[in-house]
Enzyme design. Sequence first.
Site, PDB file in Angstrom:
ATOM      1  N   HIS A   1       0.823  -1.218   0.000  1.00 17.85           N
ATOM      2  CA  HIS A   1       0.000   0.000   0.000  1.00 17.85           C
ATOM      3  C   HIS A   1       0.851   1.260   0.000  1.00 17.85           C
ATOM      4  O   HIS A   1       2.053   1.243   0.273  1.00 17.85           O
ATOM      5  CB  HIS A   1      -0.954   0.004   1.197  1.00 17.85           C
ATOM      6  CG  HIS A   1      -0.279   0.066   2.545  1.00 17.85           C
ATOM      7  ND1 HIS A   1       0.042   1.256   3.162  1.00 17.85           N
ATOM      8  CD2 HIS A   1       0.117  -0.910   3.400  1.00 17.85           C
ATOM      9  CE1 HIS A   1       0.598   1.020   4.335  1.00 17.85           C
ATOM     10  NE2 HIS A   1       0.662  -0.285   4.510  1.00 17.85           N
TER      11      HIS A   1
ATOM     12  N   CYS B   1       2.624  -4.931   6.978  1.00 17.19           N
ATOM     13  CA  CYS B   1       2.335  -4.740   5.563  1.00 17.19           C
ATOM     14  C   CYS B   1       3.505  -4.035   4.872  1.00 17.19           C
ATOM     15  O   CYS B   1       4.383  -3.464   5.526  1.00 17.19           O
ATOM     16  CB  CYS B   1       1.046  -3.945   5.384  1.00 17.19           C
ATOM     17  SG  CYS B   1      -0.441  -4.891   5.753  1.00 17.19           S
TER      18      CYS B   1
END
Length: 531
Positions: free
Chosen positions: A423, A442
């Site tokens: 992301h 992440c």
Amino acid sequence: MKLSFRWSNACLALCLSAATALPGTAGAQVSAFSQSLATAAASDRDIAAFYQANGYEGIWTGADDKARRAALIDAFERASDHGLPAAQFDAGQLTARMRAATTPEEIGALEVEMSKLYLTYARGLQTGILTPSRIDDGIKREVPYRARVSYLTNLAKSSPRAFFNALAPRTPEYARLMKEKMRLERLLARGGWGPKVAGSKFEPGMSGPAVVALRDRLTEMGFMQRSASPNYDSALTAAVVAFQGAHGLSQDGVAGSGTLAEINTSTEVRLQSVIVAMERERWLNRPRGQRHVLVNLTDFKARIIDNNAVTFETRSVIGANTSDRRSPEFSDVMEFMVVNPSWYVPRSIATKEYLPMLQKNPNAVRHLEITDRSGRQINRSAVDFTQFTQSSFPFSMREPPSQGNALGLVKFMFPNHYNIYLHDTPAKSLFSRESRAFSHGCIRLADPMEFAYALLAKQTSNPQEYFQSILNTGREKRVNLKEPVPVHIIYRTAYTQAKGPMQYRRDVYGRDAKIWRALANEGVVLRAVQG
């Protein structure tokens, strides 16, 4: 390998099938061989199944099996080339045992023992000698194991040498790693890269014996031409920059403490990294996808690979080096991206980080919506957050789409059990750091828009215009990839390039050190090779 004439003739008689043997001595020998083989195989279900289907005929010990024996011995002699435990596959010892086996009973037992050794070797070479999940709980790699019995059945109907040659990963990376391994082994025999460099910092303009030591070591490493100059001149600066680039360091041309630590890393440690990388490559011995995304955690980079060539590359931020934030290693398939995403706060973050803040001040983290189990937004002032613990906290938290959203303006989804994805992020300053382990697990991307354009280029003529038109609405939208893209999150402290120097990186999470210890416990050793 040469077998004695006496041993080969005995095998010829013993490998006649019981069904076709004539009465008398030969039939008795076959019966004794078959019974011994069946008894020895009984403890291994796969081997027993193979020989039962094979009519209890040997594949190693018959007169017609000479090529297969020779291929096995040759493979065992080269086990160390692949970083396998050589003592476990001792060709000399096996040859001696073959010569010593003279009775049908001894040869039947030897037949099974050779199959057991072969199966251990074949699986170890093709998919690794270790079980990844037993090494570190962050290694979620699903190894593409083949059925053990298939190694026997396929070998029995194949050209032996061709079959053995096809066992190791057929990737360019594995071939180049093996080449580097052999280079380091020859270097080790010559004493490595010479004396370590004493000192804490060297920079352009300096001179003296310590600078000469730095120059000599970089010369031995292949980063510059030999010179007797005592000065930290432009040539030495360029060599330091090149070394820094090959080791994931900031390329400022100054040999500070971090750069010197890598320069002084021994040949033995680098060789360990290469052997570990070869084992890791065996764990991933499967088709990667003509187009795939490759994230190397230790390199802090994410790449798009098309037909073995890097077509896009961006810096990344990975999980921080704490027990609950390290990024896992696994493979999955990217199916879609979300433009203008909401951030649904993971429960671990909501309870461990945000609940204590809310207990002190109900109006904390106002950018987050707090909802009950029915999805209704709660009135913060009406809730006493001090009554809740991490286990009893009954709410969910969400950050709506915005420029400051924790996920930035786009996230890339490959649904998995670990809730890991790639992301954007508003925290852009972290990408300028040399070491970038800061996230909750992440993978954050420095250039997420360009990454999106590269992915969308396969399905739209103007990916940038298409993406921006969705982005400009400010509304959350899912964009499916017409051709899903495999994603491989890997961890390599040693990796190669099609062109350019070998690449080494720091062991950010200490995982490769664990793997090396496990390999050493299995009997893998470093060796120095004259040449």
